[in-house]
Design an enzyme around this catalytic site. Structure first.
Site, PDB file in Angstrom:
ATOM      1  N   GLU A  72      77.746  33.877 -10.836  1.00  0.00           N
ATOM      2  CA  GLU A  72      76.428  34.439 -10.552  1.00  0.00           C
ATOM      3  C   GLU A  72      76.287  35.784 -11.266  1.00  0.00           C
ATOM      4  O   GLU A  72      77.220  36.582 -11.233  1.00  0.00           O
ATOM      5  CB  GLU A  72      76.278  34.629  -9.041  1.00  0.00           C
ATOM      6  CG  GLU A  72      76.702  33.401  -8.240  1.00  0.00           C
ATOM      7  CD  GLU A  72      76.891  33.694  -6.758  1.00  0.00           C
ATOM      8  OE1 GLU A  72      76.257  34.609  -6.225  1.00  0.00           O
ATOM      9  OE2 GLU A  72      77.695  32.980  -6.127  1.00  0.00           O
TER      10      GLU A  72
ATOM     11  N   HIS B   5      72.036  32.991  -8.921  1.00  0.00           N
ATOM     12  CA  HIS B   5      73.194  32.421  -8.207  1.00  0.00           C
ATOM     13  C   HIS B   5      73.505  31.025  -8.776  1.00  0.00           C
ATOM     14  O   HIS B   5      73.309  30.005  -8.106  1.00  0.00           O
ATOM     15  CB  HIS B   5      72.798  32.339  -6.734  1.00  0.00           C
ATOM     16  CG  HIS B   5      73.868  31.993  -5.763  1.00  0.00           C
ATOM     17  ND1 HIS B   5      74.711  30.908  -5.916  1.00  0.00           N
ATOM     18  CD2 HIS B   5      74.229  32.575  -4.593  1.00  0.00           C
ATOM     19  CE1 HIS B   5      75.535  30.845  -4.876  1.00  0.00           C
ATOM     20  NE2 HIS B   5      75.256  31.852  -4.065  1.00  0.00           N
TER      21      HIS B   5
HETATM   22  C1  BG6 Z   1      77.719  33.644  -2.530  1.00  0.00           C
HETATM   23  C2  BG6 Z   1      78.306  34.556  -1.490  1.00  0.00           C
HETATM   24  O1  BG6 Z   1      77.005  34.392  -3.451  1.00  0.00           O
HETATM   25  O2  BG6 Z   1      76.818  32.725  -1.890  1.00  0.00           O
HETATM   26  C3  BG6 Z   1      79.006  33.724  -0.438  1.00  0.00           C
HETATM   27  O3  BG6 Z   1      79.193  35.477  -2.105  1.00  0.00           O
HETATM   28  C4  BG6 Z   1      78.056  32.709   0.161  1.00  0.00           C
HETATM   29  O4  BG6 Z   1      79.529  34.584   0.570  1.00  0.00           O
HETATM   30  C5  BG6 Z   1      77.445  31.887  -0.953  1.00  0.00           C
HETATM   31  O5  BG6 Z   1      78.744  31.891   1.077  1.00  0.00           O
HETATM   32  C6  BG6 Z   1      76.423  30.857  -0.476  1.00  0.00           C
HETATM   33  O6  BG6 Z   1      75.428  31.455   0.276  1.00  0.00           O
HETATM   34  P1  BG6 Z   1      74.281  30.575   0.929  1.00  0.00           P
HETATM   35  O7  BG6 Z   1      73.422  31.512   1.731  1.00  0.00           O
HETATM   36  O8  BG6 Z   1      73.508  29.953  -0.210  1.00  0.00           O
HETATM   37  O9  BG6 Z   1      74.972  29.535   1.764  1.00  0.00           O
END
Ligand code: BG6
Length: 299
Positions: free
Chosen positions: A271, A167
């Site tokens: 990501e 990510h």
């Molecule tokens: C992304 C998702 O990968 O991660 C989003 O598609 C999400 O929907 C974002 O808001 C962040 O997620 P987190 O759990 O790290 O706040």
């Protein structure tokens, strides 16, 4: 209460002048890596790369000033490892447990060409309903940042069905001067518009409002062209069919306690992984390896 993370380093693993063990933010154990081309920081917590910076360039990765660095909490920025599920799962935290656990450093291997390979493994623990699996992660720091996430199904009979995603938060000069290129013609789920299915029609994606899209069947490289920083970042991947593009924009930035209100201007997530319809099914004893290589050139 989550257990404290182990701060006892095996000092024999240190490479003088190249890899140092340090206490990072929140007193979490961190590795500081220096090569002839670049430097990097990696926390054991989540095996999380929080910094990669080539000499004479701004950092490649965005890390929020507001990030928490605490046991059981994900770090906001860098490269969270999303495993074994992506997104929401009823009764469980978002994006799996791998980013919230301390990984073990197994070995550090300097390569003859000057690159440094760091090998991590997720300790056995509560698999939260998944069959038992081994997750290994190799980070290679050189003039590029290369990542390999390997998952092996340890079950005797059951398939392991999982999602994974690196990510990655990229630092940009100004989101209004950024184009994300390489996804034209692919279909995506638009999470901002009720999970509707769409096809990407543009050569370049420009971000001018909240973007949260899961592109599927995308195996090619994606570029982040940043006119303000005069830099192009290339995301090359192996064995990855999903690409997620995310920027929280104004309202969501304000809602997130671990993200600055204005920080959406300075980042974009691109990501790489296998999620949703491209999740991975592994038979007993089988291994699957997701690979990502991140590189930069001047524009
Ligand atoms: C992304 C998702 O990968 O991660 C989003 O598609 C999400 O929907 C974002 O808001 C962040 O997620 P987190 O759990 O790290 O706040």
């Amino acid at each position: 209460m989550p257990a404290a993370e182990n701060n006892d380093w095996d000092d024999r693993l240190e490479l003088p002048g190249q890899v140092r063990f340090m206490e990072g933010n929140g007193d979490l154990p961190m590795l500081s890596v220096t090569t002839e081309w670049s430097s990097a920081e990696i926390y054991l917590h989540g095996a999380h790369v929080t910094r990669f910076q080539k000499k004479n360039e701004p950092p490649m990765l965005f890390l929020s000033q507001m990030s928490q660095f605490a046991v059981g909490k994900p770090i906001r920025g860098g490269i969270p490892i999303i495993l074994p599920w992506f997104g929401a799962r009823e009764g469980f935290p978002m994006h799996g447990f791998a980013r919230n656990r301390a990984w073990e450093l197994k070995k550090i291997v300097p390569a003859p060409d000057g690159a440094i390979n760091l090998h991590f493994q997720l300790p056995e623990g509560d698999a939260q309903g998944f069959p038992p699996f081994t997750a290994e992660y190799t980070v290679t720091v050189s003039d590029t940042l290369a990542l390999q996430l390997s998952v092996t199904n340890n079950a005797a009979e059951k398939d392991l069905v999982f999602e994974s995603c690196l990510h990655t938060y990229f630092q940009v000069g100004d989101i209004s001067a950024v184009s994300v290129v390489g996804l034209k013609g692919t279909t995506y789920t638009d999470k901002v518009e009720n999970f509707s299915q769409k096809t990407e029609s543009g050569d370049a994606i420009r971000i001018m409002s909240e973007v949260d899209r899961v592109y599927q069947d995308t195996r090619g490289a994606v570029e982040i062209r940043d006119v303000r920083l005069r830099r192009k970042i290339t995301v090359e991947k192996e064995n990855s069919s999903s690409t997620v593009v995310w920027n929280p924009w104004i309202a969501k930035s304000q809602q997130m306690s671990d993200f600055g209100d204005e920080e959406y201007l300075k980042m974009v997530c691109v990501e790489s992984g296998n999620v949703g319809k491209n999740k991975v099914t592994l038979g007993p004893g089988r291994t699957s390896v997701l690979g990502v290589r991140l590189s930069t050139v001047s524009l």
